[in-house]
Design a protein around this motif. Structure first.
Motif, mmCIF file in Angstrom:
data_model
loop_
_atom_site.group_PDB
_atom_site.id
_atom_site.type_symbol
_atom_site.label_atom_id
_atom_site.label_comp_id
_atom_site.label_asym_id
_atom_site.label_seq_id
_atom_site.Cartn_x
_atom_site.Cartn_y
_atom_site.Cartn_z
ATOM 1 N N ASN A 48 0.874 -1.106 0.210
ATOM 2 C CA ASN A 48 0.125 0.027 -0.009
ATOM 3 C C ASN A 48 0.889 1.302 -0.105
ATOM 4 O OD1 ASN A 48 -2.305 -1.577 0.192
ATOM 5 N ND2 ASN A 48 -2.232 -1.534 2.401
ATOM 6 N N ALA A 49 0.109 2.487 -0.150
ATOM 7 C CA ALA A 49 0.968 3.700 -0.305
ATOM 8 C C ALA A 49 0.280 4.936 0.718
ATOM 9 C CB ALA A 49 1.235 4.194 -1.538
ATOM 10 N N THR A 50 0.900 5.526 1.646
ATOM 11 C CA THR A 50 0.334 6.414 2.334
ATOM 12 C C THR A 50 0.827 7.729 1.833
ATOM 13 O OG1 THR A 50 1.776 6.041 3.787
ATOM 14 C CG2 THR A 50 -0.324 4.924 4.366
ATOM 15 N N MET A 51 -0.104 8.725 2.310
ATOM 16 C CA MET A 51 0.709 10.510 2.340
ATOM 17 C C MET A 51 0.141 10.817 3.540
ATOM 18 S SD MET A 51 -0.170 13.107 -0.477
ATOM 19 C CE MET A 51 -1.930 13.261 -0.225
ATOM 20 N N LEU A 52 0.960 11.544 4.241
ATOM 21 C CA LEU A 52 0.714 12.118 5.516
ATOM 22 C C LEU A 52 0.542 13.514 4.995
ATOM 23 C CD1 LEU A 52 0.619 12.020 8.557
ATOM 24 C CD2 LEU A 52 3.124 13.031 8.743
ATOM 25 N N TYR A 53 -0.852 14.161 5.366
ATOM 26 C CA TYR A 53 -1.185 15.556 4.800
ATOM 27 C C TYR A 53 -1.636 16.373 5.949
ATOM 28 C CZ TYR A 53 -5.921 14.178 4.944
ATOM 29 O OH TYR A 53 -7.483 13.962 5.482
ATOM 30 N N GLY A 54 -1.556 17.717 5.690
ATOM 31 C CA GLY A 54 -2.327 18.651 6.640
ATOM 32 C C GLY A 54 -1.230 19.090 7.495
ATOM 33 N N HIS A 55 -0.044 19.276 7.176
ATOM 34 C CA HIS A 55 1.193 19.821 8.256
ATOM 35 C C HIS A 55 1.785 20.785 7.628
ATOM 36 C CE1 HIS A 55 3.625 16.857 6.194
ATOM 37 N NE2 HIS A 55 2.707 16.076 6.104
ATOM 38 N N LEU A 56 3.126 20.690 7.118
ATOM 39 C CA LEU A 56 3.680 21.821 6.341
ATOM 40 C C LEU A 56 3.701 21.919 4.984
ATOM 41 C CD1 LEU A 56 7.054 21.444 8.649
ATOM 42 C CD2 LEU A 56 5.021 23.095 8.958
ATOM 43 N N GLU A 57 3.015 20.784 4.450
ATOM 44 C CA GLU A 57 3.137 20.679 3.065
ATOM 45 C C GLU A 57 2.201 21.542 2.170
ATOM 46 O OE1 GLU A 57 1.044 18.927 4.674
ATOM 47 O OE2 GLU A 57 -0.630 18.794 3.344
ATOM 48 N N SER A 58 2.462 21.874 0.853
ATOM 49 C CA SER A 58 1.396 22.680 -0.062
ATOM 50 C C SER A 58 0.809 21.828 -0.636
ATOM 51 C CB SER A 58 2.356 23.528 -0.834
ATOM 52 O OG SER A 58 3.198 22.752 -1.496
ATOM 53 N N PHE A 59 -0.175 22.184 -1.546
ATOM 54 C CA PHE A 59 -0.903 21.401 -2.430
ATOM 55 C C PHE A 59 0.078 20.885 -3.411
ATOM 56 C CE2 PHE A 59 -4.596 24.252 -1.509
ATOM 57 C CZ PHE A 59 -5.373 23.438 -0.609
ATOM 58 N N ALA A 60 1.063 21.667 -3.974
ATOM 59 C CA ALA A 60 2.189 21.113 -4.916
ATOM 60 C C ALA A 60 2.885 20.036 -4.424
ATOM 61 C CB ALA A 60 2.962 22.364 -5.313
ATOM 62 N N HIS A 61 3.235 19.871 -3.027
ATOM 63 C CA HIS A 61 3.910 18.823 -2.306
ATOM 64 C C HIS A 61 2.865 17.717 -2.365
ATOM 65 C CE1 HIS A 61 6.321 21.934 -0.235
ATOM 66 N NE2 HIS A 61 7.044 21.696 -1.206
ATOM 67 N N ARG A 62 1.697 17.726 -2.238
ATOM 68 C CA ARG A 62 0.972 16.544 -2.132
ATOM 69 C C ARG A 62 0.708 16.258 -3.649
ATOM 70 N NH1 ARG A 62 -4.723 18.478 0.991
ATOM 71 N NH2 ARG A 62 -3.680 19.602 2.744
ATOM 72 N N ILE A 63 0.704 16.801 -4.714
ATOM 73 C CA ILE A 63 0.688 16.181 -6.142
ATOM 74 C C ILE A 63 1.894 15.709 -6.436
ATOM 75 C CG2 ILE A 63 0.452 16.987 -8.460
ATOM 76 C CD1 ILE A 63 -2.230 17.103 -7.268
ATOM 77 N N ASP A 64 3.191 16.420 -5.959
ATOM 78 C CA ASP A 64 4.303 15.735 -6.173
ATOM 79 C C ASP A 64 4.509 14.329 -5.625
ATOM 80 O OD1 ASP A 64 7.391 15.555 -6.615
ATOM 81 O OD2 ASP A 64 7.351 15.635 -4.535
ATOM 82 N N HIS A 65 4.178 14.209 -4.626
ATOM 83 C CA HIS A 65 3.865 12.870 -3.921
ATOM 84 C C HIS A 65 3.251 12.034 -4.502
ATOM 85 C CE1 HIS A 65 4.217 10.521 0.116
ATOM 86 N NE2 HIS A 65 2.983 9.911 -0.469
ATOM 87 N N MET A 66 1.863 12.323 -5.009
ATOM 88 C CA MET A 66 1.055 11.392 -5.764
ATOM 89 C C MET A 66 1.539 11.023 -7.063
ATOM 90 S SD MET A 66 -2.789 12.221 -4.403
ATOM 91 C CE MET A 66 -3.000 14.055 -4.624
ATOM 92 N N GLU A 67 2.179 11.844 -7.629
ATOM 93 C CA GLU A 67 2.808 11.914 -9.035
ATOM 94 C C GLU A 67 3.842 10.411 -8.855
ATOM 95 O OE1 GLU A 67 2.035 13.041 -11.994
ATOM 96 O OE2 GLU A 67 3.739 12.731 -13.146
ATOM 97 N N ARG A 68 4.637 10.711 -7.973
ATOM 98 C CA ARG A 68 5.672 9.694 -7.707
ATOM 99 C C ARG A 68 5.184 8.337 -7.610
ATOM 100 N NH1 ARG A 68 10.983 12.584 -4.347
ATOM 101 N NH2 ARG A 68 10.248 14.644 -4.568
ATOM 102 N N LEU A 69 4.139 8.299 -6.700
ATOM 103 C CA LEU A 69 3.536 6.953 -6.430
ATOM 104 C C LEU A 69 2.764 6.414 -7.957
ATOM 105 C CD1 LEU A 69 1.825 7.574 -3.252
ATOM 106 C CD2 LEU A 69 3.813 5.945 -3.531
ATOM 107 N N ARG A 70 2.164 7.193 -8.595
ATOM 108 C CA ARG A 70 1.517 7.025 -9.827
ATOM 109 C C ARG A 70 2.534 6.307 -10.797
ATOM 110 N NH1 ARG A 70 -2.506 11.754 -12.801
ATOM 111 N NH2 ARG A 70 -0.507 12.378 -13.746
ATOM 112 N N GLN A 71 3.777 7.292 -10.837
ATOM 113 C CA GLN A 71 4.856 6.743 -11.793
ATOM 114 C C GLN A 71 5.172 5.229 -11.473
ATOM 115 O OE1 GLN A 71 7.784 9.639 -11.826
ATOM 116 N NE2 GLN A 71 6.757 11.214 -13.022
#
Ligand code: V47
Ligand code: SF4
Length: 386
Positions: free
Chosen positions: A228-251
């Motif tokens: 599985n893959a997780t993403m910890l959100y709602g702290h210091l990250e921006s929307f761009a960081h969330r998208i970058d995270h998901m993009e790496r997983l998608r790849q």
């Protein structure tokens, strides 16, 4: 499958923004959206628009099914060599007296206590203990399997695996092969946090890097161990960081197809070094589930982990892209109760979980870890009024 034209009409009629209309059109035509478009969804789309679009994707992939499993969590220790700032649960070895270390017998007794229970999975994750190494865990898993050969063992985050392989001086591939040979079936999604290197340095400086996390999962997939893959959100990250995270997983998912589920994890702020940060709102949780569902087009499932998000938000998320609510857990995890989740003793009986799903108007399906159907509960009688 949802009627394409009904969705199209309601989405497009309600949407005045040209860029958002284009994104909706792409999603309805099953065309992948770009990182830029993912970011636009976070920035501009209304909750209603996101819900409609995410629900379209969700129903196309999974109909009105909501998956859950019967599982237990075993946390062998909360002693940890790392000191992640968001973690409320771990204790450093120097504060050992405040933590716990289960003995092998205590862990095996726990498994034995479920001997006659129809659980299908044990999830084993804990702190990174300097003395519990690769060979200790390999032998533990073998003993778990001797007691319950039918149990699927989902164990050890990439952070734990990185540490145990380095300490045993073996490659990730060798380490995973040893664990697999002793009975480990798959990997949970923890330890991913946020892949962006700057934020990662801020919140969990010393544990495995983003590329190490991805390498471990890629290696596991190559060995036939899903994860599985997780993403910890709602702290210091921006929307761009969330998208970058998901993009790496998608790849990586394009390359291996080895991920079962994507699990967004909301940062909870009690009792940790980031308690000064306000938690994001429930609306933001739903928006995030929806963007995740729309963006992660090659993941079959998006999970709302109810012990962390709370059962009410978990129910609402079923209309915002989520099709999985994890399992019965049975009061065996402390990681979120210690971080301030509303779920202080996380345990739901199967009938409570079935009811929770039915109340949200969805079809409860018990699954095993890899989404084989164990039982369809849609015909079970549930009194929704009381
Ligand atoms: O990696 C720790 C997170 C994760 C906090 O694969 C926190 O099925 C929020 O990965 N606020 C571990 N989150 C748990 C995990 C998991 C859980 C359930 C199912 C699966 C699965 C995986 O918990 C850590 C970290 O991201 N975490 N502290 C906190 N204060
Ligand atoms: Fe240790 Fe995991 Fe907590 Fe980090 S999140 S301190 S690695 S238990």
């Amino acid at each position: 499958m949802p009627e394409h034209s009904t969705y199209l009409t309601s989405l497009l009629e309600a949407q005045k923004d040209v860029e958002l209309r284009k994104i909706a059109q792409k999603v309805l035509d099953s065309v992948r959206i770009s990182a830029y478009e993912g970011q636009l969804l976070y920035e501009k789309a209304s909750l209603g628009f996101l819900g409609l679009l995410a629900n379209y994707v969700r129903e196309k992939k999974n109909g009105d099914k909501v998956y859950f499993n019967r599982n237990i969590h075993i946390e062998p220790t909360n002693i940890c060599v790392y000191d992640c700032k968001f973690c409320s649960y771990s204790r450093l070895l120097k504060h050992k007296e405040e933590g716990w270390e289960l003995s092998e017998n205590q862990i095996l007794d726990k498994i034995r206590s479920y001997q006659n229970e129809p659980i299908t999975e044990v999830h084993i994750v804990g702190g990174v203990h300097p003395k519990m190494g690769l060979h200790y865990f390999a032998s533990l898993i073998k003993k778990v399997k001797e007691i319950r050969p039918d149990l699927h063992v989902k164990a050890f985050t990439a952070v734990e695996l990185d540490y145990m392989c380095r300490k045993a001086k073996v490659s990730y591939k060798e380490g995973l092969e040893i664990l697999k040979a002793h009975g480990q079936d798959s990997l949970p999604g923890g330890g991913a946090e946020i892949f962006d290197e700057t934020i990662r340095k801020e919140i969990c400086a010393d544990k495995c890097t983003a590329s190490e996390w991805l390498e471990i999962h890629e290696t596991a997939h190559q060995l036939g161990m899903p994860s599985n893959a997780t993403m910890l959100y709602g702290h210091l990250e921006s929307f761009a960081h969330r998208i970058d995270h998901m993009e790496r997983l998608r790849q990586l998912q394009d390359k291996t197809g080895g991920f079962n589920t994507f699990i967004p994890l909301k940062f909870r702020n009690k009792g940790n070094q980031m308690s000064h940060l306000k938690e994001v709102s429930r609306i933001e949780d739903l928006r995030n589930y929806a963007v995740s569902r729309i963006f992660m087009d090659n993941f079959n499932h998006v999970k709302a982990y109810w012990p962390m998000i709370g059962r009410t938000t978990a129910q609402m998320s079923l209309n915002f892209g989520v099709d999985d609510v994890d399992g019965t857990i049975d009061d065996t995890t402390k990681i979120y109760s210690m971080a301030g989740s509303e779920e202080q003793s996380p345990a739901l009986t199967t009938s409570q979980l079935v009811r929770l799903i039915k109340e949200a108007g969805r079809r409860p399906i018990e699954r095993d870890t890899v989404y084989n159907v164990v039982k369809d509960y849609s015909k079970e009688e549930v009194d929704l009024m009381h």
